[in-house]
Motif scaffolding. Structure first.
Motif, PDB file in Angstrom:
ATOM      1  N   MET A  58      32.169  -6.682 -28.812  1.00 44.41           N
ATOM      2  CA  MET A  58      32.787  -5.465 -29.341  1.00 44.41           C
ATOM      3  C   MET A  58      31.836  -4.284 -29.167  1.00 44.41           C
ATOM      4  SD  MET A  58      34.602  -4.967 -33.038  1.00 44.41           S
ATOM      5  CE  MET A  58      35.794  -6.217 -32.612  1.00 44.41           C
ATOM      6  N   GLN A  59      32.342  -3.170 -28.622  1.00 40.83           N
ATOM      7  CA  GLN A  59      31.486  -2.049 -28.255  1.00 40.83           C
ATOM      8  C   GLN A  59      30.708  -1.479 -29.435  1.00 40.83           C
ATOM      9  OE1 GLN A  59      33.448   1.326 -26.516  1.00 40.83           O
ATOM     10  NE2 GLN A  59      31.560   2.203 -25.756  1.00 40.83           N
ATOM     11  N   ALA A  60      31.354  -1.316 -30.582  1.00 33.73           N
ATOM     12  CA  ALA A  60      30.675  -0.732 -31.746  1.00 33.73           C
ATOM     13  C   ALA A  60      29.476  -1.581 -32.153  1.00 33.73           C
ATOM     14  CB  ALA A  60      31.652  -0.592 -32.908  1.00 33.73           C
ATOM     15  N   ILE A  61      29.664  -2.905 -32.194  1.00 35.01           N
ATOM     16  CA  ILE A  61      28.571  -3.787 -32.619  1.00 35.01           C
ATOM     17  C   ILE A  61      27.456  -3.811 -31.587  1.00 35.01           C
ATOM     18  CG2 ILE A  61      27.982  -6.221 -33.038  1.00 35.01           C
ATOM     19  CD1 ILE A  61      30.623  -6.379 -34.647  1.00 35.01           C
ATOM     20  N   SER A  62      27.806  -3.742 -30.310  1.00 31.04           N
ATOM     21  CA  SER A  62      26.756  -3.742 -29.276  1.00 31.04           C
ATOM     22  C   SER A  62      25.910  -2.472 -29.324  1.00 31.04           C
ATOM     23  CB  SER A  62      27.378  -3.903 -27.883  1.00 31.04           C
ATOM     24  OG  SER A  62      28.144  -2.764 -27.543  1.00 31.04           O
ATOM     25  N   LYS A  63      26.420  -1.418 -29.975  1.00 26.87           N
ATOM     26  CA  LYS A  63      25.657  -0.170 -30.136  1.00 26.87           C
ATOM     27  C   LYS A  63      24.683  -0.232 -31.313  1.00 26.87           C
ATOM     28  CE  LYS A  63      27.192   4.406 -29.381  1.00 26.87           C
ATOM     29  NZ  LYS A  63      28.194   5.494 -29.419  1.00 26.87           N
ATOM     30  N   LEU A  64      24.852  -1.240 -32.166  1.00 26.15           N
ATOM     31  CA  LEU A  64      23.987  -1.336 -33.340  1.00 26.15           C
ATOM     32  C   LEU A  64      22.582  -1.793 -32.963  1.00 26.15           C
ATOM     33  CD1 LEU A  64      26.405  -3.035 -35.926  1.00 26.15           C
ATOM     34  CD2 LEU A  64      25.679  -0.635 -35.885  1.00 26.15           C
ATOM     35  N   VAL A  65      21.599  -1.168 -33.591  1.00 22.42           N
ATOM     36  CA  VAL A  65      20.191  -1.552 -33.465  1.00 22.42           C
ATOM     37  C   VAL A  65      19.752  -1.991 -34.853  1.00 22.42           C
ATOM     38  CG1 VAL A  65      17.859  -0.740 -32.945  1.00 22.42           C
ATOM     39  CG2 VAL A  65      19.808   0.134 -31.614  1.00 22.42           C
ATOM     40  N   LEU A  66      19.188  -3.201 -34.964  1.00 20.74           N
ATOM     41  CA  LEU A  66      18.792  -3.698 -36.280  1.00 20.74           C
ATOM     42  C   LEU A  66      17.388  -3.229 -36.625  1.00 20.74           C
ATOM     43  CD1 LEU A  66      19.522  -5.449 -38.737  1.00 20.74           C
ATOM     44  CD2 LEU A  66      18.482  -7.397 -37.536  1.00 20.74           C
ATOM     45  N   GLY A  67      17.298  -2.395 -37.652  1.00 27.63           N
ATOM     46  CA  GLY A  67      16.005  -1.948 -38.154  1.00 27.63           C
ATOM     47  C   GLY A  67      15.395  -3.025 -39.029  1.00 27.63           C
ATOM     48  N   THR A  68      14.085  -3.223 -38.926  1.00 30.96           N
ATOM     49  CA  THR A  68      13.450  -4.353 -39.609  1.00 30.96           C
ATOM     50  C   THR A  68      12.341  -3.930 -40.566  1.00 30.96           C
ATOM     51  OG1 THR A  68      11.849  -4.676 -37.820  1.00 30.96           O
ATOM     52  CG2 THR A  68      13.959  -5.846 -37.619  1.00 30.96           C
ATOM     53  N   VAL A  69      12.337  -2.675 -40.985  1.00 27.69           N
ATOM     54  CA  VAL A  69      11.301  -2.226 -41.910  1.00 27.69           C
ATOM     55  C   VAL A  69      11.353  -3.044 -43.207  1.00 27.69           C
ATOM     56  CG1 VAL A  69      12.697  -0.308 -42.833  1.00 27.69           C
ATOM     57  CG2 VAL A  69      10.232  -0.222 -43.040  1.00 27.69           C
ATOM     58  N   GLN A  70      12.562  -3.434 -43.637  1.00 31.62           N
ATOM     59  CA  GLN A  70      12.685  -4.209 -44.882  1.00 31.62           C
ATOM     60  C   GLN A  70      12.138  -5.624 -44.742  1.00 31.62           C
ATOM     61  OE1 GLN A  70      15.117  -2.281 -43.617  1.00 31.62           O
ATOM     62  NE2 GLN A  70      16.203  -1.184 -45.222  1.00 31.62           N
ATOM     63  N   PHE A  71      11.903  -6.095 -43.493  1.00 31.59           N
ATOM     64  CA  PHE A  71      11.282  -7.411 -43.295  1.00 31.59           C
ATOM     65  C   PHE A  71       9.832  -7.396 -43.774  1.00 31.59           C
ATOM     66  CE2 PHE A  71      13.937  -9.040 -39.413  1.00 31.59           C
ATOM     67  CZ  PHE A  71      15.105  -8.824 -40.126  1.00 31.59           C
ATOM     68  N   GLY A  72       9.226  -6.198 -43.732  1.00 34.10           N
ATOM     69  CA  GLY A  72       7.796  -6.131 -44.019  1.00 34.10           C
ATOM     70  C   GLY A  72       7.380  -5.225 -45.153  1.00 34.10           C
ATOM     71  N   LEU A  73       8.330  -4.421 -45.665  1.00 33.21           N
ATOM     72  CA  LEU A  73       8.005  -3.467 -46.730  1.00 33.21           C
ATOM     73  C   LEU A  73       9.176  -3.350 -47.707  1.00 33.21           C
ATOM     74  CD1 LEU A  73       6.606  -0.490 -44.586  1.00 33.21           C
ATOM     75  CD2 LEU A  73       5.225  -2.026 -45.984  1.00 33.21           C
ATOM     76  N   ASN A  74       8.877  -2.871 -48.905  1.00 34.25           N
ATOM     77  CA  ASN A  74       9.919  -2.484 -49.864  1.00 34.25           C
ATOM     78  C   ASN A  74      10.283  -1.042 -49.535  1.00 34.25           C
ATOM     79  OD1 ASN A  74      11.493  -1.819 -52.023  1.00 34.25           O
ATOM     80  ND2 ASN A  74       9.981  -2.291 -53.594  1.00 34.25           N
ATOM     81  N   TYR A  75      11.460  -0.810 -48.946  1.00 37.28           N
ATOM     82  CA  TYR A  75      11.761   0.488 -48.342  1.00 37.28           C
ATOM     83  C   TYR A  75      13.156   0.958 -48.738  1.00 37.28           C
ATOM     84  CZ  TYR A  75      12.489   3.903 -44.556  1.00 37.28           C
ATOM     85  OH  TYR A  75      12.755   5.039 -43.823  1.00 37.28           O
ATOM     86  N   GLY A  76      13.300   2.262 -48.967  1.00 30.47           N
ATOM     87  CA  GLY A  76      14.615   2.875 -49.182  1.00 30.47           C
ATOM     88  C   GLY A  76      14.825   3.328 -50.616  1.00 30.47           C
ATOM     89  N   VAL A  77      15.369   4.543 -50.779  1.00 33.89           N
ATOM     90  CA  VAL A  77      15.565   5.137 -52.100  1.00 33.89           C
ATOM     91  C   VAL A  77      16.555   4.331 -52.953  1.00 33.89           C
ATOM     92  CG1 VAL A  77      17.446   6.717 -51.458  1.00 33.89           C
ATOM     93  CG2 VAL A  77      15.871   7.362 -53.282  1.00 33.89           C
ATOM     94  N   ASN A  78      17.458   3.583 -52.287  1.00 34.38           N
ATOM     95  CA  ASN A  78      18.479   2.820 -53.015  1.00 34.38           C
ATOM     96  C   ASN A  78      18.262   1.313 -52.907  1.00 34.38           C
ATOM     97  OD1 ASN A  78      20.805   3.014 -54.658  1.00 34.38           O
ATOM     98  ND2 ASN A  78      22.127   2.409 -52.966  1.00 34.38           N
ATOM     99  N   ASN A  79      17.070   0.890 -52.444  1.00 33.86           N
ATOM    100  CA  ASN A  79      16.762  -0.535 -52.298  1.00 33.86           C
ATOM    101  C   ASN A  79      16.332  -1.105 -53.654  1.00 33.86           C
ATOM    102  OD1 ASN A  79      15.826  -3.072 -51.703  1.00 33.86           O
ATOM    103  ND2 ASN A  79      14.229  -2.418 -50.301  1.00 33.86           N
ATOM    104  N   LYS A  80      17.184  -1.966 -54.218  1.00 32.00           N
ATOM    105  CA  LYS A  80      16.868  -2.562 -55.530  1.00 32.00           C
ATOM    106  C   LYS A  80      16.356  -3.999 -55.386  1.00 32.00           C
ATOM    107  CE  LYS A  80      20.232   0.265 -58.025  1.00 32.00           C
ATOM    108  NZ  LYS A  80      20.634   1.099 -56.892  1.00 32.00           N
TER     109      LYS A  80
END
Length: 290
Positions: free
Chosen positions: A1-23
């Motif tokens: 599916m074209q939309a999914i093939s455009k997605l890039v998976l960010g992995t900052v959460q694999f190594g850090l506690n990141y994001g203003v709404n990350n609980k």
């Protein structure tokens, strides 16, 4: 599916506690590997990481070791602070990832790019096609996008783009990069989770964005879809954007993103978002939030 093939998976959460709404905080290694399994199974082929993302590269490297070969196109970013050289940063990343080459090597900031434009960048370019296929820059502003656009050594730019940092603000600068044959990736589709926060939980410093946040929530209600579906598909819909970076805190969140990415028939609502104008544009940059 074209939309999914455009997605890039960010992995900052694999190594850090990141994001203003990350609980949930930083995730466990087994949870990160489940996310990579799902990404692989649905056709997401590109991972975005960085030397500065804590243990993210090691988590990805451990996953790659469990496979016959590296199944992902990896984008990583140099760590040039504290006297580190690009060579030591790159070798350290390769060691952590367990690979000998990657798809894209990026400068983590426009400042890093500027400071290495001379001799070091010539050395970097000499490694293209050997250690990495593409050289890229992560930027924040339209001025930075326009400055990087004519540089023939740069193949990929990564910029913010979302419901507020939108077509009206960004399209001219992003299209200038496309005219110079750059790949364009965007990040902050959900503005670090700000779009999901209830009005009374929005930090005081970000209150000047409340009116516009309420406007996009009203558009999502009118469209009959969640704010997440509207935000993700807005970025995915733009023909001048080649990849849309999403970061997730859990497997459930990736499943939700994949469901959102398949929402259709939102074009007339995107036109409404295209014309939203934020006055306090400095607040669109999370660097200014602290």
């Amino acid at each position: 599916m074209q939309a999914i093939s455009k997605l890039v998976l960010g992995t900052v959460q694999f190594g850090l506690n990141y994001g203003v709404n990350n609980k949930l905080g930083q995730m466990s290694v087994p949870d990160a590997h489940k996310i990579l399994d799902l990404a692989l199974n649905v056709g997401i082929r590109t991972l975005d990481t960085a030397a500065a993302y804590g243990s993210s590269e090691q988590v990805i490297g451990d996953y790659i070791k469990s496979k016959d070969q590296n199944p992902f196109n990896i984008i990583t970013k140099l760590a040039l602070k504290n006297g580190k050289t690009w060579e030591s940063s790159l070798e350290n990343s390769f060691r952590n990832l367990g690979v000998e080459s990657i798809d894209t090597l990026m400068f983590h900031s426009y400042r890093d790019y500027l400071e290495t434009r001379g001799e070091i960048q010539e050395i970097l370019v000499a490694q293209k096609g050997i250690k990495f296929q593409k050289l890229g820059v992560s930027v924040y502003t339209n001025e930075e996008l326009e400055a990087v656009a004519p540089d023939r050594n740069i193949d990929l730019v990564q910029s913010p783009f979302n419901l507020l940092d939108n077509h009206l603000h960004r399209s001219d600068a992003l299209m200038k990069c496309k005219e110079h044959n750059k790949q364009v990736h965007t990040r902050s589709a959900f503005l670090q989770g700000l779009f999901f926060m209830k009005a009374n939980y929005i930090p005081e410093k970000l209150k000047p964005l409340s009116k516009e946040i309420e406007a996009v929530k009203a558009i999502s209600e009118k469209a009959g879809v969640s704010i997440g579906a509207l935000a993700l598909n807005y970025a995915l819909s733009k023909p001048y954007i080649d990849g849309v970076l999403i970061g997730v805190d859990s497997l459930k969140q990736l499943e939700q993103n994949l469901q959102w990415a398949q929402t259709q028939n939102l074009e007339s609502y995107f036109e409404m978002i295209d014309n939203l104008m934020v006055q306090e544009t400095a607040l669109l940059n999370p660097v200014n939030w602290s």
